[in-house]
Enzyme design. Sequence first.
Site, PDB file in Angstrom:
ATOM      1  CG  HIS A  91     -70.554  -7.945   2.389  1.00 48.35           C
ATOM      2  ND1 HIS A  91     -69.428  -7.879   1.596  1.00 48.35           N
ATOM      3  CD2 HIS A  91     -70.881  -9.250   2.506  1.00 48.35           C
ATOM      4  CE1 HIS A  91     -69.092  -9.123   1.254  1.00 48.35           C
ATOM      5  NE2 HIS A  91     -69.949  -9.964   1.789  1.00 48.35           N
ATOM      6  CD  GLU A 120     -68.991  -4.424   2.508  1.00 47.05           C
ATOM      7  OE1 GLU A 120     -68.189  -5.258   2.980  1.00 47.05           O
ATOM      8  OE2 GLU A 120     -69.477  -4.524   1.366  1.00 47.05           O
ATOM      9  CD  GLU A 148     -64.865  -4.097  -2.167  1.00 47.58           C
ATOM     10  OE1 GLU A 148     -65.236  -3.410  -1.190  1.00 47.58           O
ATOM     11  OE2 GLU A 148     -65.084  -5.323  -2.273  1.00 47.58           O
ATOM     12  CG  HIS A 155     -69.200  -5.267  -2.055  1.00 44.15           C
ATOM     13  ND1 HIS A 155     -69.397  -6.236  -1.113  1.00 44.15           N
ATOM     14  CD2 HIS A 155     -69.805  -5.708  -3.191  1.00 44.15           C
ATOM     15  CE1 HIS A 155     -70.083  -7.236  -1.643  1.00 44.15           C
ATOM     16  NE2 HIS A 155     -70.352  -6.934  -2.908  1.00 44.15           N
TER      17      HIS A 155
HETATM   18 ZN    ZN Z   1     -68.472  -6.282   0.761  1.00 40.76          ZN
END
Ligand code: ZN
Length: 370
Positions: A161, A164, A330, A254
């Site tokens: 992504h 990010e 994350e 991420h």
């Molecule tokens: Zn992500």
Amino acid sequence: MHIDSQFDGGNITVLACEDPLNIQVAIQKDTESEFLQWFSFRLYAPKGTDIHINIINAHETSYTKGWINYKARYSYDEEIWRQADTDYDGGLHIKLTMEQDSVSIAYFAPYPLARHHQLIRWCQGQGATIRSLGKSIQGRSMDLIRTGTGPKQLWFIGRQHPGETMAEWWMEGFCEALFDPANPLSSSLRQEATLHIVPNMNPDGSFLGNLRCNAAGANLNREWKNPTQERSPEVLFVRNEMERTGVNFCLDIHGDESIPYNFFAGPEGIPAYNKTIERSYKNYTQYLLDRSPDFQTAYGYPKNLPGKANLAVCSNYIAEYFRCVAITVEQPFKDSDITPMPDVGWSPQRAKHFGAACLAACVPLLHDLD
Ligand code: ZN
């Protein structure tokens, strides 16, 4: 006054820019997609000017909970990024007083492709093997960094992504610790394992200023079951290389828009989940808790129920296919609420330390991997 977003990773549409106290802008959608959240632009106004920017379509973005207690980042040197006075009432209101004649404003500290290439060259200078695994849809290189001679195959990928960006800051800290000749952990790691690192899985989306998608509008972290040359070559090439080398452990890095903590999303829901994978996953979690005060396990996503994991998601696919521990890592766009730093929030410098801690936690894990 002037606003510029015509640069690598830039994203904003200017609607009104005459009155410094009533600047109206809107976030553009990802390429070929309905996702929108990432913004990055430079604003020119004389030093001392009070600025009030309203992102008028903040309520139409993909993760509106991301704006609650969120602070936009600004920088005068694109090295140190601070949190601006920010409020959300459907529009996102950013207020600051110009300390210089131009300021960079973004959802999170950008990580430009030029810096990516510097990172690749730097790792090469430290003795890493560099490979291009193939080309993205727009023809950008899928860069792989490889080091180590041991039999355990450890994979680290980031920025599927592209918005990010903390994922690539994490990668920079990870690589600096890994190639630090004075770091005794990394030399033992490189003797016992081979490390494969893809710091940017989505160079097109990074350049285009997307939050989640590549140039074809594909969310790469839903493409792992059936990646195709047409829609998701970025995943296809990396997956092919993983099949060639095997995978004993993988981290996929991420950022999360809403949750103000660093956390893991683990492989509990894959059909192949067993005691061996569970033990390694729990051990790695503990090793990282012991090494990073910025990491915690109380807050995160609900765990997948047994057998219910979405196997199109990278870490689930890898854990299932290779019968190994694979984790989605994350980091927050906001701040880390267990270790808050209100001046900067979660930041490039903090993401780099977190990357180095994740590397250090791999060393004891090697003895768990079979
Ligand atoms: Zn992500």
